[in-house]
Design an enzyme around this catalytic site. Structure first.
Site, mmCIF file in Angstrom:
data_model
loop_
_atom_site.group_PDB
_atom_site.id
_atom_site.type_symbol
_atom_site.label_atom_id
_atom_site.label_comp_id
_atom_site.label_asym_id
_atom_site.label_seq_id
_atom_site.Cartn_x
_atom_site.Cartn_y
_atom_site.Cartn_z
ATOM 1 N NE ARG A 61 -5.417 7.911 1.872
ATOM 2 C CZ ARG A 61 -6.441 8.112 2.691
ATOM 3 N NH1 ARG A 61 -6.574 9.271 3.343
ATOM 4 N NH2 ARG A 61 -7.341 7.158 2.899
ATOM 5 C CG HIS A 106 -5.410 2.630 -3.900
ATOM 6 N ND1 HIS A 106 -5.220 3.931 -3.522
ATOM 7 C CD2 HIS A 106 -5.262 2.609 -5.257
ATOM 8 C CE1 HIS A 106 -4.967 4.686 -4.592
ATOM 9 N NE2 HIS A 106 -4.983 3.904 -5.648
ATOM 10 N NE ARG A 125 -3.543 2.403 2.548
ATOM 11 C CZ ARG A 125 -4.146 2.917 3.618
ATOM 12 N NH1 ARG A 125 -3.897 2.416 4.824
ATOM 13 N NH2 ARG A 125 -4.955 3.957 3.502
ATOM 14 C CG HIS A 126 -1.095 4.900 -0.599
ATOM 15 N ND1 HIS A 126 -1.329 5.569 0.585
ATOM 16 C CD2 HIS A 126 -2.319 4.497 -1.050
ATOM 17 C CE1 HIS A 126 -2.622 5.584 0.845
ATOM 18 N NE2 HIS A 126 -3.247 4.932 -0.121
#
Length: 455
Positions: free
Chosen positions: A108, A371, A104-105
């Site tokens: 954020r 994601h 996953r990123h």
């Protein structure tokens, strides 16, 4: 001597089930003080040249947050990545021959929708003339400074550390002719996370090996790293709303008691609790909202379960058309593990997957960036973390292992290792043939579920 191939799965660094299982370029400053100043910018992107000198070696650069771990691990999908247990070397007589990383990123800002709801809740509180609860007095001078959607500096560091860890663990698989093959879904924060991973990998090798992001999958087209290809799929709104109505009212009542005429709703309370993780990972120190809700019984455990329900009923086992959204990636994984062409009629991009340039089958390390919702769909399609009973929207089971903070925290990763062993072994590994055969749902293109996505 017989040679056998096996697979094992590592999820968040832990043993999973029975498997061993607008572009902004930032060049880092040379000094560590310059690095620290850069980290505090409102928007983060990726590194293009060199990392600060203190990143070489084993010390991670991801900051340690000033919040107790038991609270961080109740932030659901907003929890920072943490290894549940130490990495285990392959069983005796076995060697890793291929690694597939799904990640996953990094951390954020809130999404645009979440940010708007946070602002609504804050405006209600900050319109109060006089608080009767002194714990709320910090709001008199509080300024909301979070952006929307973008990767933040903490998330940059997470991805960099992950790339460095991958090199340190699997350097024996790399050569100048065989660098990691890296893909990303096209969301900016995902792309930047992939690029930071490659920079971490390169830095750990002292820039001897510099992998590049080779493929960006368009989220408006066929994309096995995003969950946007099933328009008929439902949502988790019903279950998360039911849980919110179960745990939040006492917390909301106490907030309203201390903030006369604020008229907060349970939805406002949820969004205010989310400021604890969002502000903490952005500022890299504990948010005043963490202190506010630490004193509220069930605030963070309730928040965590809301995330558990959201993932379970969003793209997980509780969503009829959730697992189908992970099928395309699994079929790509099977192709890599077996060295055969991709066979899939769901989310894959056939043009890209049929080319050795955009989908090579001869690499030893693959890294894909995605994601949280898509990773959940992949877990469910693969059969990982199946629950004995569906998650109850009003009563969490303390025995559940479906916890968003462990499954999909910021910078979450699932690692699939292919092993070559000199003899039969059952030491926490699954034979490759058995694993392939176990993926009947994916190999059969979701058994009709993909077509139902468009009804």
């Amino acid at each position: 001597m017989a040679v056998n191939r096996f697979t094992r799965f590592w999820l968040l660094g832990t043993l999973a089930s029975h498997f061993h299982v607008s572009l902004i370029l930032a060049v880092l400053p040379a000094s560590i003080n310059g690095w620290r100043r850069w980290r505090r910018r409102a928007r983060a992107s990726f590194w293009t040249s060199e990392a600060p000198s203190n990143t070489l070696g084993e010390t991670p650069i991801t900051p340690i947050l000033g919040v107790p771990r038991e609270i961080q691990r109740n932030w659901a999908q907003y929890s920072p990545y943490f290894p549940v247990e130490d990495y285990r070397s392959p069983p005796k007589g076995c060697a890793v021959t291929q690694v597939n990383i799904l990640q996953r990123h990094g951390a954020r800002f809130p999404t645009s929708g979440a940010a708007k709801r946070i602002v609504v809740a804050l405006e209600k509180l900050q319109s109060v003339e006089e608080f009767t609860d002194p714990r709320l007095n910090f709001l008199k001078t509080f300024t909301y400074a979070l952006g929307e959607d973008d990767l933040i500096a903490f998330g940059v560091a997470q991805s960099f550390d992950a790339g460095r860890e991958a090199f340190e663990r699997y350097s024996q698989l790399v050569s100048l002719d065989n660098l990691p093959f890296v893909r990303a879904s096209s969301s900016e924060r995902v792309v930047f996370s992939a690029m930071n991973w490659t920079q971490g990998f390169a830095t750990a090798s002292r820039n001897k090996f510099s992998p590049k992001l080779s493929v960006i999958l368009d989220e408006a087209a066929n994309d096995t790293l995003d969950d946007a290809m099933c328009p008929s799929s439902g949502s988790s709104d019903e279950q998360t709303s039911e849980w919110l109505a179960t745990y939040a009212p006492p917390i909301t009542a106490r907030l309203n008691s201390g903030a006369p005429n604020a008229n907060l709703t349970d939805v406002d309370t949820f969004n205010l609790i989310s400021l604890c993780p969002f502000e903490t990972v952005f500022n890299e120190k504990d948010s005043p909202f963490c202190h506010l809700f630490a004193a509220e019984e069930n605030a963070f455990s309730g928040f965590e379960y809301s995330g558990d329900l959201d993932k379970y009923y969003g793209t997980g086992y509780g969503q009829d058309l959730g697992p189908i959204q992970g099928v395309g990636y699994i079929n790509e994984l099977l192709a890599r593990l077996t060295g055969t062409s991709v066979r899939d009629n769901t989310q894959t991009n056939r043009t890209l997957d049929s080319s050795p340039t955009t989908f090579p089958l001869n690499r030893t390390i693959y890294a894909d960036f995605s994601h949280d919702n898509q990773m959940i769909a992949i877990y469910a399609a693969m059969g990982l973390f199946r629950q004995e009973n569906a998650l109850d929207p009003t009563s969490p089971s303390p025995r559940r292992n479906w916890r968003a903070s462990r499954l999909v925290p910021f910078s979450a990763r699932m690692v699939v290792e292919r092993l070559q062993c000199g003899s039969e072994t059952s030491d926490g590994v699954c034979s490759l043939d058995a694993f392939v055969q176990s993926q009947t749902y994916a190999r059969n293109d979701g058994e009709g579920d993909f077509e139902r996505c468009f009804i």
